[in-house]
Scaffold this motif. Sequence first.
Motif, PDB file in Angstrom:
ATOM      1  N   VAL A 110       0.547  -1.233   0.365  1.00  0.00           N
ATOM      2  CA  VAL A 110      -0.045   0.015   0.004  1.00  0.00           C
ATOM      3  C   VAL A 110       1.168   1.361   0.578  1.00  0.00           C
ATOM      4  N   ALA A 111       1.948   1.078   1.329  1.00  0.00           N
ATOM      5  CA  ALA A 111       2.305   2.380   1.284  1.00  0.00           C
ATOM      6  C   ALA A 111       3.385   2.885  -0.599  1.00  0.00           C
ATOM      7  N   LEU A 112       3.709   1.763  -1.060  1.00  0.00           N
ATOM      8  CA  LEU A 112       4.617   1.553  -2.256  1.00  0.00           C
ATOM      9  C   LEU A 112       3.640   1.714  -3.446  1.00  0.00           C
ATOM     10  N   HIS A 113       2.585   1.146  -3.529  1.00  0.00           N
ATOM     11  CA  HIS A 113       1.734   2.486  -4.767  1.00  0.00           C
ATOM     12  C   HIS A 113       1.307   4.001  -3.882  1.00  0.00           C
ATOM     13  N   ASN A 126       3.108   2.637  -8.699  1.00  0.00           N
ATOM     14  CA  ASN A 126       3.318   1.600  -9.839  1.00  0.00           C
ATOM     15  C   ASN A 126       3.010   0.245  -9.465  1.00  0.00           C
ATOM     16  N   ASN A 127       1.993   0.033 -10.646  1.00  0.00           N
ATOM     17  CA  ASN A 127       1.781  -1.546  -9.925  1.00  0.00           C
ATOM     18  C   ASN A 127       3.311  -2.481  -9.623  1.00  0.00           C
ATOM     19  N   LEU A 128       4.189  -2.627 -10.795  1.00  0.00           N
ATOM     20  CA  LEU A 128       5.342  -3.852 -10.706  1.00  0.00           C
ATOM     21  C   LEU A 128       5.490  -3.484  -9.503  1.00  0.00           C
ATOM     22  N   LEU A 129       6.068  -2.228  -8.960  1.00  0.00           N
ATOM     23  CA  LEU A 129       6.935  -1.593  -8.032  1.00  0.00           C
ATOM     24  C   LEU A 129       6.312  -2.606  -6.862  1.00  0.00           C
ATOM     25  N   SER A 130       4.927  -2.082  -6.806  1.00  0.00           N
ATOM     26  CA  SER A 130       4.296  -2.650  -5.486  1.00  0.00           C
ATOM     27  C   SER A 130       4.168  -3.586  -5.419  1.00  0.00           C
ATOM     28  N   ILE A 131       3.616  -4.100  -5.992  1.00  0.00           N
ATOM     29  CA  ILE A 131       3.680  -6.162  -5.977  1.00  0.00           C
ATOM     30  C   ILE A 131       5.408  -6.804  -6.071  1.00  0.00           C
TER      31      ILE A 131
END
Length: 110
Positions: free
Chosen positions: A81-84, A89-94
């Motif tokens: 959640v924090a990364l998104h 960026n979906n890929l970075l979050s996942i």
Amino acid sequence: MLTTAQALAAIAVMAGVTFLTRALPFLLFDRGDAPPKLVLYLGRVLPPAIIAMLIVYCLKGISFTSAAGWIPQTVSIAAVVALHLWKHNNLLSIFGGTLLYMFLVQTIFA
């Protein structure tokens, strides 16, 4: 074990189905017109619904009997959640959440 003919037939069927799923939208919708309202609605609603379903599926086996059963998942979800929210960026979050979860499970909560 498949024979050569069976393997070639299976590959041909998979290639045909893949081609049809890629070409069908262009065949169904004229390029000059806007897509139907149903398609626009589904394009707006389905991604969050699919993500919510994946979250429920991934957390269905969570156990609160020990810290190792819920802390890695909770920390990883918070990181996703924090990364998104930070980078959108979906890929970075996942990938960030997955890497953090694997690190926690294999090193700290092993």
